[in-house]
Scaffold this active site. Structure first.
Site, PDB file in Angstrom:
ATOM      1  N   GLU A 300       0.802  -1.331  -0.137  1.00  0.00           N
ATOM      2  CA  GLU A 300       0.077   0.051   0.059  1.00  0.00           C
ATOM      3  C   GLU A 300       0.880   1.430  -0.151  1.00  0.00           C
ATOM      4  OE1 GLU A 300      -2.869   2.449  -0.173  1.00  0.00           O
ATOM      5  OE2 GLU A 300      -3.370   0.260  -0.151  1.00  0.00           O
ATOM      6  N   ASP A 304       1.021   4.156  -3.032  1.00  0.00           N
ATOM      7  CA  ASP A 304       0.763   5.560  -2.705  1.00  0.00           C
ATOM      8  C   ASP A 304       1.849   6.433  -3.399  1.00  0.00           C
ATOM      9  OD1 ASP A 304      -1.708   4.800  -1.945  1.00  0.00           O
ATOM     10  OD2 ASP A 304      -1.267   5.050   0.219  1.00  0.00           O
ATOM     11  N   SER A 524      -7.584   1.830  -3.505  1.00  0.00           N
ATOM     12  CA  SER A 524      -6.304   2.177  -3.022  1.00  0.00           C
ATOM     13  C   SER A 524      -5.362   2.707  -3.957  1.00  0.00           C
ATOM     14  CB  SER A 524      -5.472   1.366  -1.972  1.00  0.00           C
ATOM     15  OG  SER A 524      -5.430  -0.133  -2.742  1.00  0.00           O
TER      16      SER A 524
END
EC number: 3.4.14.10
Length: 608
Positions: A300, A304, A524
């Site tokens: 994650e 990002d 996400s």
């Protein structure tokens, strides 16, 4: 009906004199839940010496005034548009009444807790104390137990009810951890690796596909999404951001989600060579670490930072790493149990005088696992950020309308009110009306991706900016559609907040993880992508001396939607149903759709 402006109920004085007789004072239940959420079971009583870090929320009597500021400075048609508030101004508007501070101090002192033993937030609206279970049980007239989660095996210390002296009830909004079982997981656990999901649609155009803006997009973008693909698809190929106009992009990481810098540089070499060698600002909150070993790299956090900073370079980036204590281990001699780390992140950013103008987070849990009082206060914190000029974006979740399962025989969407009825399960903070929530799409031409989270809150009243768009969508549904499964038909009123607001690609993103390339998916991917284009829009406005966009939704629902690519096909199954369908206009799968940067830029530059 429970409305979000409960925070602003007029202050009720409860002191007859400076001396408050707490000892022997009658306790009254402040908050209780029917039982632990599905999956949790009660085990042994918590050890009396086990340390709890309790956060006490004090009422914010001026919150309605802050909310009014938010609507005005976020509405492009209002004369005050863009006149965002300072930290000092928002602190004053979220501060408790002085009488509240006095009586709560008195109560804490009656249990031997002096001023120097606790921490106050910037606005004095939160107090944090560290106490053993034994003292907490005395203060709250309750019993704490160890609860275990059947699926993950983790253990936490919680209770299902707590009480306060009746004289305190108007002076304390909530105390946690008590009744909150939300795990607030990063959506990393729901990332869809490319070999586990629907195959991409292959282009037959030879080498390019016509994108929604009429421009040509590499056909390879249908199977592997890169920084270049997103700039092509969303019409921003020619735009270059500035490194010196004060614009910044913020991204968040929690509980073991570490952004690996070696992976980032390798990603830059592959997808944005101009950014190779550049860095970002790392901010540690509550002991957040920056573990740079390959083994500690987080999917994650890598996703990002690689796409967020890769899309917006050379705009300066900030990565917030928020630490938190590990889950309670009943075998440890000196365990500590704290709140989920999100409250610590909010405490920190709200105390800072300067903040990134856009911040993306891919983090949440079922709304029903979060006590209404706590969700309301966290959502209010988002309103403060918006009033200060920050665009706050959240992923909409990766399980459609609840659990991602369209099979009625195997779905697991059940209410946590003791009735165990099947219902859609909205996500929080995605359901908060003060944030911009981003759903997911896939392929070119774009369609809704099957896991895109969306639906209707069970907690938050529908904001005025949503009224027209959401009412138009509901009018398209056949009478009785999903009756009882979600708020608009599950209650007498259909006036509850809906999400997502917008969407972006959410599948087959090519990242670098532990030195190797991999494809991942999930909303996400979508939130940092949309946030990156918002950051570019802020860049364009700052370049001509205008304010950042701040809270986006009043703009998006009034005129901004005209510069988005409407997604009209696809659905988000779950809870034994097909979920909602994407359709013309706003829908609870993709919101208003995906960005057309050049159209949006022209629009935001025409605004004051």
């Amino acid at each position: 009906m429970r409305l979000i402006f409960l925070l602003g109920l007029p202050f009720v004085a409860a002191l007859a004199s400076a001396a408050v007789p707490f000892k022997g004072c009658q306790h009254k239940v402040k908050e209780s839940i029917h039982g632990p959420p599905r999956g949790w079971s009660r085990h042994t009583p918590a050890p009396k010496h086990h340390m709890l870090e309790l956060k006490i929320a004090l009422p914010q009597p001026k919150f309605p005034e802050l909310e009014q500021h938010l609507w005005e400075v976020s509405d492009p048609s209002h004369p005050r548009y863009g006149a965002h508030l300072s930290k000092e101004e928002t602190d004053a508007l979220t501060a408790p009444h002085p009488e509240t501070l006095d009586i709560v101090n008195e109560w804490l002192a009656s249990h031997g807790l002096a001023e120097e033993s606790f921490i106050r937030s910037s606005a004095n609206d939160w107090i944090t104390i560290r106490v053993p279970v034994g003292l907490a049980e005395e203060m709250l007239d309750t019993t704490y137990y160890v609860y275990k989660h059947a699926k993950t095996g983790e253990s936490i210390v919680r209770t299902t009810s707590y009480s306060l002296p009746e004289i305190l009830h108007n002076h304390v909004d909530l105390i946690q951890p008590t009744t909150m079982f939300a795990r607030f997981k990063a959506f990393k656990s729901t990332l869809h690796w490319a070999n586990q999901v629907q195959p991409p649609v292959l282009s037959t155009s030879g080498g390019t596909i016509t994108g929604p803006a009429g421009n040509q997009v590499d056909a390879s973008c249908n199977s592997s999404v890169t920084v270049s693909c997103l700039r092509q698809l969303y019409n921003a190929v020619a735009y270059n951001t500035s490194a010196t106009n004060g614009n910044k992009l913020g991204l968040t990481g929690y509980l073991g989600q570490y952004a690996n810098n070696m992976d980032l540089q390798q990603f830059y070499q592959l997808e944005n060579p101009s950014a190779y060698g550049s860095n970002y600002t790392f901010v540690s909150i509550n002991g957040g670490l920056n573990n740079q070993t390959y083994a500690a790299a987080g999917v994650e956090a890598n996703l990002d930072t690689q796409f967020g900073f890769g899309l917006t370079w050379p705009t300066p980036g900030t990565f917030y790493s928020t630490g938190g204590e590990p889950p309670f281990n009943p075998d440890m001699l000196t365990p500590t149990d704290t709140n989920e780390p999100y409250s610590y992140w909010l405490d920190y950013v709200l105390s800072q005088p300067m903040l990134p103008q856009a911040i993306s987070t891919s983090y949440g849990d079922d709304e029903q696992t979060v006590p209404f009082t706590y969700a309301t206060r966290v959502c209010a914190g988002m309103a403060v950020l918006g009033a200060r000029g920050v665009s706050v974006l959240f992923s909409s979740g990766d399980f459609g309308v609840g659990d991602g399962d369209a099979n009625p025989a195997t779905q697991i969407c059940y209410s946590n009110d003791g009735l165990n009825v099947t219902k859609f399960l909205p996500d929080f903070p995605a359901s908060c009306p003060y944030v911009t929530t981003v759903g997911g799409t896939v392929n070119i031409p774009e369609t809704a991706v099957f896991f895109s989270g969306g639906g209707f809150s069970d907690y938050f009243v529908r904001p005025a900016y949503q009224e027209v768009a959401v009412s138009e969508y509901l009018a398209k549904l056949a009478p009785g559609t999903y009756e009882g499964l979600y708020t608009p038909y599950g209650r007498a009123s259909n006036l509850f907040s809906a999400y997502p607001d917008v969407s972006a690609q959410g599948l087959n993103f090519l990242i670098v993880y532990q030195g190797h390339t991999a494809h991942v998916g999930g909303t996400s991917c979508s939130s940092p992508t949309f946030a990156s284009f918002v950051s570019m829009l802020n860049d364009a406005r700052l370049n001509v001396g205008k304010s950042p966009l701040g809270f986006l939704n009043p703009f998006l629902y009034s005129t901004g939607y005209t510069a988005l690519n409407d997604i009209t096909t696809g659905n988000n199954p779950g809870c034994g149903t097909r979920g909602f369908n994407a359709t013309t206009g706003w829908d609870p799968v993709t919101g208003f759709g995906t960005p057309d940067f050049e159209k949006l830029k022209a629009l935001v530059l025409s605004m004051p």
